[in-house]
Design an enzyme around this catalytic site. Structure first.
Site, PDB file in Angstrom:
ATOM      1  N   ASP A 120      62.774  -0.069  -0.841  1.00  0.00           N
ATOM      2  CA  ASP A 120      63.628  -0.617  -1.419  1.00  0.00           C
ATOM      3  C   ASP A 120      63.637  -2.109  -0.809  1.00  0.00           C
ATOM      4  OD1 ASP A 120      64.551   1.474  -2.542  1.00  0.00           O
ATOM      5  OD2 ASP A 120      66.749   1.233  -2.097  1.00  0.00           O
TER       6      ASP A 120
ATOM      7  N   HIS B 133      58.342   4.523   2.408  1.00  0.00           N
ATOM      8  CA  HIS B 133      57.605   5.814   1.805  1.00  0.00           C
ATOM      9  C   HIS B 133      56.310   5.363   1.510  1.00  0.00           C
ATOM     10  CE1 HIS B 133      61.405   8.110   1.092  1.00  0.00           C
ATOM     11  NE2 HIS B 133      61.895   6.874   1.640  1.00  0.00           N
TER      12      HIS B 133
ATOM     13  N   SER C 199      62.963  -6.550   7.940  1.00  0.00           N
ATOM     14  CA  SER C 199      61.556  -6.033   8.312  1.00  0.00           C
ATOM     15  C   SER C 199      60.588  -6.184   7.101  1.00  0.00           C
ATOM     16  CB  SER C 199      61.161  -4.921   9.126  1.00  0.00           C
ATOM     17  OG  SER C 199      60.273  -5.209   9.815  1.00  0.00           O
TER      18      SER C 199
END
Length: 649
Positions: free
Chosen positions: A450, A506, A594
């Site tokens: 995201d 992911h 990050s």
């Protein structure tokens, strides 16, 4: 899509007069059909037959914000956002039942944005008005339903909790028939050269019009086009006859290259949208459009006088695409699923400090004189603090600050289960919260986080559009041990995570993890203000871990997890030698924002065009885990692209 009982309102602008503008609108329906499990729906609705297909969804919609019912008295304003445009009403009187009756024509483009957001603000703040409630209306669904009602009532949801209703708002919407739009526009523009105002045009009058458009090809065919309309051969044609002919001709081969009003170059590929664009331009300033335009987001539209003063003094700016200088006061990103601009929320004090450090030689000079060690020490101390039981008190404040950008309904565990702030920060989501696009097709890559995404076909493109550091290179990013010639001119995808985002990352592809390489470094912020600095190289100087994934369809893919200020640790849930599927969890970052960067081998992936187009404008795209990223060049899966409206963010 919450709505209550429909009710008519004489203030909606309709008239019994058959010649009125409203009566010429073709009402395609106003009742929404709620999607399953929709948070916006209060009542069930029977299904209605569609009378407008998605591929035909183009035209001019007249949306009118009529009134609202709120839970307390104040002065109110409402905004509507669609795509890259936002409009606002006037400010109401002090009341709990504001009435605006403000309308606006909106351009509905084929395959364009159709999820409109209505936001309601209280205006008792000097510098910043307060968002109280919002609703989202899928205009495609809204206009595809059969209904005799003129008005719908929608629930206004609390931005802090989508399950809480704070009021309701009355909206009306209708769409103008596209064919009638074309004819009306042509009549208007032809009347400009109807010098004797007799409702007919001679060849001379028509020639003057074509010459004014500056289209040489059309100028060569003007006699041929005119003769097609002059069926009786008397040398003149009526405006209606010529309007019909030109509407058809403009679909085949446009005769207008640019808008006569705003001067914008028109797309040759879509004559209907061009006609609608020009119609809207001609309508500006006629008094028919009550709502004020020219805004990019609802936050900009709702700002108070102190913001306007700062704009006048050039202390702040709203603009599409981040500027590299100190004027980068507001970061706008493009929400891929909702197809509209949104503003990233950042504390103003942090913005000022980042400008002072990263946008000047003096600030970076401080970095060279020991501030790097201070940042590392600060990050370690802050990390320990966020792991303490006392830090759990910060969770409600964090949620309140980022209200409307954290979906509490997606979180796997209830808030009381998080014993520290970091436990909440690395929260897991419910299993169905992030569907993976084409999960069985390993030749389709997906988004890894995201995040706010930038994608480039090559390193050269990324340096030209986004990364302004003087020494950035793929070798500097990956290190000598992992960098190979295949990566040298490969595609680069940057996934930037902001503090409010879900902070687990992911796998974008399926394959085998070959190795991990840890590269020590600094802990600069990964905010675009720093990335766009000429004086430091965030991605090649920060602490990072490079992993190489060997895949069947994309060759080798370098996956780089980059630490940043307040992010002292990068945690992985997989190890070398593991075979992984795209969409599987790979790891997580602790407190702070990050970045993940993926580097693909040259000519191995065709990145989705919308991502590349936004990136070329220096505009980040807001995406979620599992959205389609691109397709393997070696073997492409024969499947339609995903429907982003059904994905959750």
């Amino acid at each position: 899509m919450g709505h209550g009982n429909s009710k008519s309102d004489s203030s909606s602008g309709d008239s019994a007069d058959g010649n009125s503008k409203s009566s010429r609108m073709r009402r395609l329906g106003r009742r929404l059909r709620p999607r399953p499990n929709s948070r916006h729906s209060r009542h069930s609705s029977s299904s209605h037959s569609k009378i407008l297909k998605e591929e035909d969804f183009a035209g001019i919609a007249l949306i009118r914000i009529i009134s609202a019912e709120m839970k307390f008295k104040d002065k109110w304003l409402a905004c509507i956002s669609l795509g890259e445009q936002t409009f606002r009403t006037h400010v109401s009187d002090q009341t709990d039942k504001p009435t605006w009756n403000s309308g606006r024509k909106l351009l509905l483009e084929r395959h364009g944005a159709h999820l409109a957001r209505i936001s309601v603000f209280e205006t008792n703040r000097l510098s910043r008005n307060n968002l109280i409630g919002y609703c989202e209306i899928d205009l495609l669904e809204f206009l595809c339903q059969d209904s005799s009602s003129d008005t719908e009532v929608f629930d206004l949801l609390d931005p802090s909790s989508a399950s809480t209703i704070v009021g309701c708002i009355s909206i009306s919407c209708c769409i103008e028939d596209p064919v009638e739009t074309e004819k009306t526009f042509v009549r208007r523009i032809l009347s400009i050269v109807d010098y004797n105002e007799d409702g007919e045009l001679s060849l001379t009058e028509f020639s003057d019009l074509i010459d004014a458009f500056g289209n040489k090809l059309a100028a060569e065919k003007k006699e041929e086009i005119f003769k097609q309309a002059d069926r009786n051969g008397d040398g003149v044609v009526s405006l209606d006859e010529l309007a019909t002919l030109l509407a058809i001709q403009n679909e085949k081969e446009p005769i207008i290259n640019c808008c006569p009003v705003c001067g914008e170059v028109l797309k040759v590929s879509d004559g209907l949208n061009n006609m609608i664009h020009m119609t809207l331009c001609f309508d500006e300033g006629t008094g028919n459009q009550v709502m004020t335009g020219g805004f990019l987001t609802d936050k900009e539209a709702s700002s108070g006088w102190m913001f306007k003063l700062s704009e006048w003094a050039h202390f702040s700016t709203f603009d599409i695409g981040l500027r590299s200088g100190s004027s980068a006061s507001h970061i706008l990103v493009y929400d891929r699923r909702k197809k509209r601009l949104v503003e990233e929320i950042i504390d103003r004090k942090i913005v000022l400090s980042m400008r002072a450090i990263y946008q000047s030689k003096f600030g970076l000079g401080l970095m060279d004189n020991g501030a790097k060690e201070i940042l590392r020490s600060l990050s370690e101390k802050q990390g320990k603090k966020m792991d303490s039981a006392e830090s759990a008190k910060e969770i409600p404040n964090f949620i309140e600050f980022f209200k409307d950008q954290i979906n509490m309904d997606e979180i796997k565990y209830p808030l009381e289960q998080f014993k520290t702030f970091n436990e909440f920060f690395i929260r897991e989501l419910k299993p169905a919260a992030r569907p993976i696009a084409f999960v069985e097709c390993d030749d389709i890559a997906v988004c890894a986080a995201d995040c706010r995404l930038m994608a480039f076909n090559s390193t050269a493109d990324s340096i030209r559009c986004w990364i302004k550091g003087r020494k950035f290179s793929i070798q500097g990013l990956l290190g000598n041990e992992t960098c190979s010639s295949e990566f040298a001119n490969g595609a680069l995808v940057i996934f930037r995570l902001a503090p409010q985002d879900y902070h687990r990352f992911h796998f974008p592809v399926s394959g085998t993890i070959e190795k991990f390489i840890e590269i020590p470094g600094c802990l600069y912020t990964v905010n675009p203000i720093a990335v766009n600095s000429k004086y430091c190289n965030v991605f090649t100087e920060n602490k990072r871990v490079v992993s190489i994934i060997s895949t069947e369809h994309f060759g080798k893919v370098a996956f780089v997890a980059i630490g940043a200020t307040m992010v002292g640790s990068i945690n992985f849930s997989r190890k070398e030698g593991d075979y992984v599927k795209k969409g599987d969890e790979f790891g997580y970052f602790s407190f702070g924002g990050s970045t993940v960067i993926c580097v693909f081998e040259k000519d191995s992936i065709k990145i989705d065009e919308d991502l590349l187009e936004n990136s070329a404008r220096s505009l980040e795209t807001l995406v979620s885990v599992g959205m389609q990223l691109g397709v393997s060049v070696k073997k492409q899966c024969n499947m339609a692209p995903p429907n982003f409206r059904n994905l959750s963010l």
